[in-house]
Scaffold this active site. Sequence first.
Site, PDB file in Angstrom:
ATOM      1  CD  GLU A  17       6.730 -14.746  -7.493  1.00 54.52           C
ATOM      2  OE1 GLU A  17       7.351 -14.152  -8.397  1.00 54.52           O
ATOM      3  OE2 GLU A  17       5.763 -14.251  -6.884  1.00 54.52           O
ATOM      4  CG  HIS A  51      -0.064   0.637   7.163  1.00 54.30           C
ATOM      5  ND1 HIS A  51       0.242   1.170   5.934  1.00 54.30           N
ATOM      6  CD2 HIS A  51      -0.301  -0.678   6.951  1.00 54.30           C
ATOM      7  CE1 HIS A  51       0.181   0.225   5.021  1.00 54.30           C
ATOM      8  NE2 HIS A  51      -0.140  -0.923   5.613  1.00 54.30           N
ATOM      9  CB  THR A  90      -0.931   0.005   1.230  1.00 57.87           C
ATOM     10  OG1 THR A  90      -1.835  -1.102   1.142  1.00 57.87           O
ATOM     11  CG2 THR A  90      -1.741   1.295   1.311  1.00 57.87           C
ATOM     12  CB  CYS A  94     -15.808   5.459  15.205  1.00 59.38           C
ATOM     13  SG  CYS A  94     -17.274   4.638  14.515  1.00 59.38           S
ATOM     14  CG  HIS A 103      -0.165  -0.030  -4.469  1.00 55.81           C
ATOM     15  ND1 HIS A 103      -0.989  -0.991  -3.916  1.00 55.81           N
ATOM     16  CD2 HIS A 103       0.671  -0.698  -5.300  1.00 55.81           C
ATOM     17  CE1 HIS A 103      -0.668  -2.173  -4.399  1.00 55.81           C
ATOM     18  NE2 HIS A 103       0.334  -2.028  -5.244  1.00 55.81           N
TER      19      HIS A 103
END
Length: 207
Positions: A194, A61, A39, A91, A42
């Site tokens: 792979e 992160h 991420t 939240c 990207h």
Amino acid sequence: MKAAVFKGKGIIEVEEVEKPVCGENDVLLKVMAGGVCGTDVHIFEGSEGATPVQPPIVLGHEFSGIVEEVGSSVKGFKVGDRVTVDPNNMCGSCWFCLNAKGHFCENMICYGTKVNGGFAQYCAVHYKQLYRLEDHVSFEEGAFCEPVACCLHGIDNCEIKTSDTVMVIGGGPIGLIMVQLAKMSGAAQVVLLEPVEEKRALGVSVG
């Protein structure tokens, strides 16, 4: 402190920035290790990632560290604790959170995509996002807790049985974690697709 600041597509600059302020429910974490997620790559290349990113921001992160300061309302953690971070601060009150679908939280605060993350010397993190690391767990291993958790979620959804053959497509870090978890879940045979020889060799070495 020093931080790797994402300025926009293709631009990350290491620079001096202000040390984060530790809020009453936060800990100030001295970052000891961080992983570069797909991420992050990207986002660097111009994609949104899982959530829209507004530069300038400190990415990262997947990280772990040492608690250096605790807020006045923090419970269960103290200065010197070795911890890893769950970067997705949900939240707890929207429809999704109240119906056990917190990964769709409408008000999620994501460290490293919505607010400053772990590609810095220090990061302020809400204490409920922390997990304590045992002394024998390295900080590098601690930083891997987030991607391993993602893989465990996928493995749980696969419902692997002892007679199953499992195919993993792609031998990057996530794929190699999935190979190991599939073996540990009892798969009779694990197949890795792979094209890169070095990654295939790593796949063989982990099962």
